[in-house]
Design a protein around this motif. Structure first.
Motif, PDB file in Angstrom:
ATOM      1  N   GLY A   1      23.831 -19.372 -44.161  1.00 23.14           N
ATOM      2  CA  GLY A   1      23.162 -20.184 -45.601  1.00 23.14           C
ATOM      3  C   GLY A   1      21.625 -20.458 -44.936  1.00 23.14           C
ATOM      4  O   GLY A   1      20.788 -21.025 -45.724  1.00 23.14           O
TER       5      GLY A   1
ATOM      6  N   ILE B   1      19.193 -18.579 -43.835  1.00 20.60           N
ATOM      7  CA  ILE B   1      17.944 -17.800 -44.232  1.00 20.60           C
ATOM      8  C   ILE B   1      18.388 -17.052 -45.618  1.00 20.60           C
ATOM      9  O   ILE B   1      19.894 -16.989 -45.841  1.00 20.60           O
ATOM     10  CB  ILE B   1      17.614 -16.694 -43.223  1.00 20.60           C
ATOM     11  CG1 ILE B   1      18.777 -15.739 -42.937  1.00 20.60           C
ATOM     12  CG2 ILE B   1      16.935 -17.419 -41.883  1.00 20.60           C
ATOM     13  CD1 ILE B   1      18.240 -14.694 -42.047  1.00 20.60           C
ATOM     14  N   ALA B   2      17.575 -16.547 -46.221  1.00 15.56           N
ATOM     15  CA  ALA B   2      18.054 -15.825 -47.677  1.00 15.56           C
ATOM     16  C   ALA B   2      17.395 -14.825 -47.760  1.00 15.56           C
ATOM     17  O   ALA B   2      16.103 -14.688 -47.401  1.00 15.56           O
ATOM     18  CB  ALA B   2      17.689 -16.943 -48.899  1.00 15.56           C
TER      19      ALA B   2
ATOM     20  N   THR C   1      14.636 -12.383 -49.568  1.00 16.29           N
ATOM     21  CA  THR C   1      13.503 -12.491 -50.266  1.00 16.29           C
ATOM     22  C   THR C   1      13.029 -11.455 -51.232  1.00 16.29           C
ATOM     23  O   THR C   1      11.987 -11.418 -51.830  1.00 16.29           O
ATOM     24  CB  THR C   1      12.497 -13.467 -49.762  1.00 16.29           C
ATOM     25  OG1 THR C   1      12.039 -12.273 -48.597  1.00 16.29           O
ATOM     26  CG2 THR C   1      12.961 -14.430 -49.183  1.00 16.29           C
TER      27      THR C   1
ATOM     28  N   ASN D   1      15.784 -20.696 -45.338  1.00 22.07           N
ATOM     29  CA  ASN D   1      16.049 -21.152 -46.821  1.00 22.07           C
ATOM     30  C   ASN D   1      16.308 -22.788 -46.633  1.00 22.07           C
ATOM     31  O   ASN D   1      17.360 -23.377 -46.137  1.00 22.07           O
ATOM     32  CB  ASN D   1      17.828 -20.736 -46.943  1.00 22.07           C
ATOM     33  CG  ASN D   1      18.202 -21.448 -48.286  1.00 22.07           C
ATOM     34  OD1 ASN D   1      17.623 -21.718 -49.190  1.00 22.07           O
ATOM     35  ND2 ASN D   1      19.611 -21.412 -48.379  1.00 22.07           N
TER      36      ASN D   1
ATOM     37  N   ALA E   1      19.233 -24.836 -47.806  1.00 19.42           N
ATOM     38  CA  ALA E   1      20.734 -24.978 -47.160  1.00 19.42           C
ATOM     39  C   ALA E   1      21.364 -26.220 -46.761  1.00 19.42           C
ATOM     40  O   ALA E   1      22.573 -26.336 -47.293  1.00 19.42           O
ATOM     41  CB  ALA E   1      20.588 -23.871 -46.010  1.00 19.42           C
TER      42      ALA E   1
ATOM     43  N   ASP F   1      14.986 -31.691 -47.616  1.00 20.56           N
ATOM     44  CA  ASP F   1      15.462 -30.585 -47.349  1.00 20.56           C
ATOM     45  C   ASP F   1      15.152 -30.199 -45.754  1.00 20.56           C
ATOM     46  O   ASP F   1      14.438 -30.941 -44.964  1.00 20.56           O
ATOM     47  CB  ASP F   1      14.807 -29.454 -48.356  1.00 20.56           C
ATOM     48  CG  ASP F   1      13.266 -29.029 -48.337  1.00 20.56           C
ATOM     49  OD1 ASP F   1      12.743 -29.669 -47.065  1.00 20.56           O
ATOM     50  OD2 ASP F   1      12.844 -28.594 -49.166  1.00 20.56           O
TER      51      ASP F   1
END
Length: 406
Positions: free
Chosen positions: A62, A64-65, A67, A84, A87, A106
């Motif tokens: 989780g 990175i995501a 895009t 991300n 996360a 975050d």
């Protein structure tokens, strides 16, 4: 992760590490710029298949995501990936002599929720830490995140701290705290990694991360009830052998030879230039002042005695910093703490002496500026301390989470 341990030096965000595992790949993406697998392969020198494996591990964790896709030059458009920050979250606590500030951030250090309160550190570690845990959990509920999303807790204390163990060492204004195992006590209540540092170090880290990331060598001066310095060297907090680096408040000032300091010595900078010292001098001159905030209020209302003493405090601080500038050669000196709210007079006094006393080469590109982050710098810095520790490439690559997936 090792709870409460000192983090090894992290590679600068946006630059590949010495070994390009999934953790080092994440550092490239922490600047927020979406990149394709091919771009990451070109930046790291890794085979595209290896990059794909690293990307899959970070996606599963989780961290990175995806895009979207970039414009295609023929065929299927390549997918892009970015850090991300949502996360996980971090909890930072800035515990001062008479205040407490908590912040949930975050993974990019963005503040999601804060709370402030008057809290006397002299109440002792159990009372203060119980308050911190209770209100920290309330902040998590406020942002709608469970404790399982918590990466860790960072805590700043207003006294000397042995960073490796998280224990205060002979703190002068913290009865009952000497040697107390802060990380273990907090982990019993919230079972996550806990890191502890001196309050000026976390303020320096918060200010550097939030406002001055382009400066790799920074001195942060906290001028308030006491005086301290946080040192950022090569982008990292420098603590010294025992965690005592930056204790500039007890460096001798020539004009103060006969002034006694609370540390037992005479002539200390803090004894003549702190908010408490200025307040005492004003009261002796018939201008009642109970502490730093009274000094600031008087200076901002135009009190000539207050302005004169604040300017002289700046000169005294500048005298000590002039030697530090020659010795350390910082890129920027950031002046914070409550006295910095008195206006330009404190910084003007600092500049006056540094540019007179320091070597031209050391001051050629030196910047001297007021802090930008304000009262939240310590709480943000405490959270950032946890984030930088947890996301260090070596630590990430050794984690079960990424080992399992990559």
């Amino acid at each position: 992760m090792t709870d409460g341990s000192a983090a090894p030096s992290a590679p600068r965000r946006g630059a590949p590490g010495a070994s390009v595992g999934a953790g080092a790949l994440l550092q490239l993406l922490r600047d927020g710029t979406p990149r394709t697998r091919s771009e990451l392969a070109a930046l790291t020198g890794l085979a595209r298949s290896t990059v794909t494996g690293r990307i899959d591990a970070l996606l599963a964790a989780g961290l990175i995501a995806p895009t979207g896709e970039t414009a295609s030059t023929g065929g299927r458009p390549p997918a892009t990936f970015a850090f991300n920050p949502a996360a996980r979250i971090a909890l930072g606590a800035d515990l001062g002599a008479t205040h407490a500030r908590l912040a949930v951030t975050d993974l990019a250090g963005n503040v999601l929720a804060v709370t402030n309160a008057d809290l006397d550190i002299a109440l002792g570690p159990k009372a203060v830490l119980d308050w911190t845990v209770e209100h920290g959990l309330a902040l998590l509920a406020e942002v709608g995140r469970p404790a399982t999303d918590l990466l860790g807790i960072g805590i700043g204390l207003p006294g000397p701290v042995e960073h490796d163990t998280g224990r205060a060492v002979n703190p002068p204004i913290m009865p009952g705290w000497d040697g107390f195992d802060v990380p273990a006590y907090v982990r019993e209540r919230i079972p996550v990694p806990v890191m502890v540092d001196n309050d000026v170090n976390i303020m320096a880290l918060g200010e550097h991360f939030t406002a001055w990331p382009e400066y790799q060598h920074l001195l942060f001066i906290k001028a308030a009830t006491g005086i301290g310095c946080g040192i950022i060297a090569a982008g990292q907090v420098y603590r010294g052998a025992q965690g005592a680096a930056g204790d500039m408040g007890h460096i001798r000032v020539a004009r103060a030879d006969d002034v006694h300091c609370r540390c037992g010595n005479t002539g200390c900078l803090e004894a003549v230039a702190s908010g408490a010292a200025i307040a005492r001098n004003l009261t002796a001159q018939g201008v009642p002042a109970g502490g730093s905030l009274d000094v600031v209020e008087l200076a901002r209302s135009g009190s000539v005695p207050a302005l004169r003493l604040v300017r002289q405090a700046g000169r005294d601080i500048g005298e000590v910093l002039a030697g530090a500038v020659n010795f350390f050669n910082p890129s920027i000196i950031v002046i914070g703490g409550s006295l910095a709210l008195a206006g330009d007079h404190l910084i003007a006094g600092v500049r006056e002496v540094i540019y007179q006393r320091s070597l031209p080469l050391a001051t050629r590109h030196l910047r001297i500026a007021a802090a930008r982050t304000g009262e939240s710098s310590g709480a943000i810095g405490a959270g950032v301390m946890v984030i930088e520790h947890a996301l260090h490439p070596d630590r990430l690559d050794a984690s079960t989470e990424l080992k399992t997936n990559g």
